[in-house]
Design a protein around this motif. Structure first.
Motif, PDB file in Angstrom:
ATOM      1  N   GLU A  41       2.275 -12.204  -8.741  1.00  9.30           N
ATOM      2  CA  GLU A  41       2.724 -10.859  -8.389  1.00  9.30           C
ATOM      3  C   GLU A  41       2.026  -9.776  -9.201  1.00  9.30           C
ATOM      4  O   GLU A  41       1.932  -8.628  -8.778  1.00  9.30           O
ATOM      5  N   ASN A  42       1.508 -10.131 -10.384  1.00  9.56           N
ATOM      6  CA  ASN A  42       0.739  -9.166 -11.175  1.00  9.56           C
ATOM      7  C   ASN A  42      -0.547  -8.784 -10.459  1.00  9.56           C
ATOM      8  O   ASN A  42      -0.983  -7.626 -10.515  1.00  9.56           O
ATOM      9  N   VAL A  58      -0.860  -8.853  -7.181  1.00  9.57           N
ATOM     10  CA  VAL A  58      -0.424  -8.071  -6.023  1.00  9.57           C
ATOM     11  C   VAL A  58      -0.216  -6.612  -6.403  1.00  9.57           C
ATOM     12  O   VAL A  58      -0.606  -5.693  -5.666  1.00  9.57           O
ATOM     13  N   SER A  59       0.396  -6.382  -7.564  1.00  6.38           N
ATOM     14  CA  SER A  59       0.666  -5.006  -7.989  1.00  6.38           C
ATOM     15  C   SER A  59      -0.587  -4.323  -8.534  1.00  6.38           C
ATOM     16  O   SER A  59      -0.673  -3.091  -8.521  1.00  6.38           O
ATOM     17  N   PHE A  60      -1.565  -5.097  -8.999  1.00  8.79           N
ATOM     18  CA  PHE A  60      -2.770  -4.511  -9.602  1.00  8.79           C
ATOM     19  C   PHE A  60      -3.747  -4.010  -8.535  1.00  8.79           C
ATOM     20  O   PHE A  60      -4.319  -2.935  -8.653  1.00  8.79           O
ATOM     21  N   THR A  82      -4.882  -2.736  -4.743  1.00 14.26           N
ATOM     22  CA  THR A  82      -4.317  -2.023  -3.599  1.00 14.26           C
ATOM     23  C   THR A  82      -4.876  -2.611  -2.313  1.00 14.26           C
ATOM     24  O   THR A  82      -6.062  -2.983  -2.240  1.00 14.26           O
ATOM     25  N   ARG A 113      -0.796  -5.993   2.269  1.00 11.34           N
ATOM     26  CA  ARG A 113      -0.254  -7.297   1.887  1.00 11.34           C
ATOM     27  C   ARG A 113       0.045  -8.109   3.147  1.00 11.34           C
ATOM     28  O   ARG A 113       0.679  -7.598   4.080  1.00 11.34           O
TER      29      ARG A 113
END
Length: 460
Positions: free
Chosen positions: A446-447, A449-451, A453, A456
């Motif tokens: 998930e890190n 995914v958040s890093f 852009t 998704r």
């Protein structure tokens, strides 16, 4: 000198030396027991015969005659068998056409070929022809097997990075084929000498070792017969050592391929990526089993998540063009690069050479900057990648993908194996080098995914 203090090479040679002494003593004992030099010459008789032969110019002329011809026959088989195996790998019909006569050659008794050659040609070409014919099927079969055993993952990597046929051959096919070729040479050299000398004994070409063996038998000169046999064994072993040394040196040279850049001071700029990656009801089935079903998504970047077995890697192969959708459409840039789930590096090449293989225009200066940017120590650049840690290998893969001339870069769990302390550097490297590219990233983190852009896409 104690056994523990002996050099390693001496330790390895010692058992062989003991065995040689044992069999010579047994031979001497048998010769003394028979007491008949015609039936069995003693080792001393053989040495005396050899010492009597060696000062004669005709001795060395005879050795050279057979050595050159049998070596030539072996080299003809080496080149011909390798070339034919390569041709057979290109097309099924070519394989059938080539394999049939090879099987015939392998099945026909050597004496039949000897008689035919004596009918069709002069006896001076006998040992060349027979040696070549006997070794050709061995070289062909081994090289064909080596080519067939090519790593399919490396072949897919070469296709994705659009490597030229020449680069595929030298970097992938030949290194994987070489062990099979070496094994064939070890067997083939001995067979070449056995077949070649047998042909000379039957055909009796003037000035050959086969002729001298026949004369020794004719005059019951058993000492000479053993002496010439020993010379043949030594010549065969010497040729084997020479060819094995040459192949070993060639293998070292293969490891240095692509270690030099072309000297350009700027990294080649890829075409701009598409506005977005598009999947329209894309599906892929293996037989009757659906792996990916009706996936629709669009975006400049795709971040693909999902559980194990959900089809993430299959979807990536659709994006790379390694697989075609069973239905629906996949729209991506033509030029692609990837970090695969497995590293798919050329093990015998250095980290730098692996990059130069797919990006020959990158300069040494630019390559050093890339490695520094991703945190790969300089000591790792010039090592074969098989000697690197898992995290270092992974960073080489990332640099290879991001420096390639590609508009779409697909990353399959790209940070696997990279230590936690090095992850921020690796993520920032990918982000900074992908501004003008399309990215498709598979991740379970998930890190990540958040890093990054992007759109998704979570697979069920």
């Amino acid at each position: 000198m104690t056994t523990s203090s002996m050099p390693t090479s001496l330790k390895r040679a010692a058992p062989t030396g003991v065995a040689v002494v044992f069999w010579i003593l047994l031979w001497q004992f048998a010769a003394l027991s028979l007491n008949n030099a015609i039936v069995l010459a003693s080792p001393l008789d053989v040495v005396n015969s050899l010492l009597a032969l060696m000062p004669q110019p005709s001795f060395w002329q005879t050795v050279a005659y057979s050595l050159l011809r049998i070596s030539a026959g072996f080299l003809i088989a080496f080149v011909g068998g390798t070339a034919l195996a390569w041709l057979a790998s290109l097309n099924h019909w070519l394989k059938v056409l080539i394999t049939l006569p090879i099987r015939v050659i392998r099945s026909v008794p050597v004496v039949s070929f000897i008689i035919l050659v004596l009918i069709w040609a002069d006896s001076s070409s006998l040992s060349i022809t027979i040696s070549a014919l006997m070794v050709l099927p061995i070289i062909f079969a081994n090289v064909e097997e080596g080519i067939a055993q090519r790593d399919s993952e490396l072949e897919e990597m070469a296709k994705v990075f659009d490597l030229s046929p020449n680069r595929r051959w030298w970097a992938i096919t030949l290194p994987q084929m070489l062990p099979y070729l070496i094994a064939a040479c070890r067997v083939g050299i001995g067979l070449a000498w056995k077949a070649g000398i047998s042909a000379e004994v039957i055909g009796l070409p003037s000035g050959s070792m086969g002729e001298r063996l026949f004369q020794a038998k004719l005059y019951l000169a058993t000492g000479d017969l053993f002496a010439w046999t020993g010379v043949i064994i030594v010549a065969s072993l010497a040729l084997e050592k020479l060819i094995m040394w040459a192949l070993a040196r060639f293998n070292v040279r293969l490891g240095k391929l692509y270690s030099r850049s072309l000297g350009s001071e700027e990294l080649f700029q890829s075409e701009a990526g598409l506005a977005q990656i598009e999947l329209e009801a894309a599906s892929f089935s293996y037989g009757e089993t659906a792996i990916v079903e009706k996936i629709t998504a669009a975006g400049k970047n795709l971040i693909i998540t999902g559980s194990n077995g959900s089809g993430k890697t299959t979807l990536l192969r659709l994006l790379l063009g390694s697989a075609s959708p069973s239905s629906g459409q996949v729209s991506v840039p033509a030029k692609k690069a990837a970090v695969f789930q497995t590293d798919r590096l050329i093990e015998h090449l250095t980290a730098s050479a692996n990059i130069n293989l797919v990006t020959p225009t990158i300069s040494a200066h630019q390559l050093a900057e890339e490695f520094h940017a991703i945190g790969l120590p300089e000591t790792a650049w010039k090592q074969p990648v098989r000697e690197l840690s898992g995290g270092q290998r992974r960073r080489v893969c990332i640099v290879r993908a991001l420096t390639a001339d590609a508009a779409l870069v697909c990353l399959d769990e790209p940070f696997t194996g990279i230590a936690a302390d090095d992850l921020p550097t690796a993520r920032n490297y990918v982000l900074s080098r992908s501004a003008n590219k399309n990215l498709a990233i598979i991740t379970h983190d998930e890190n990540d995914v958040s890093f990054f852009t992007g759109t998704r896409l979570e697979l069920p």
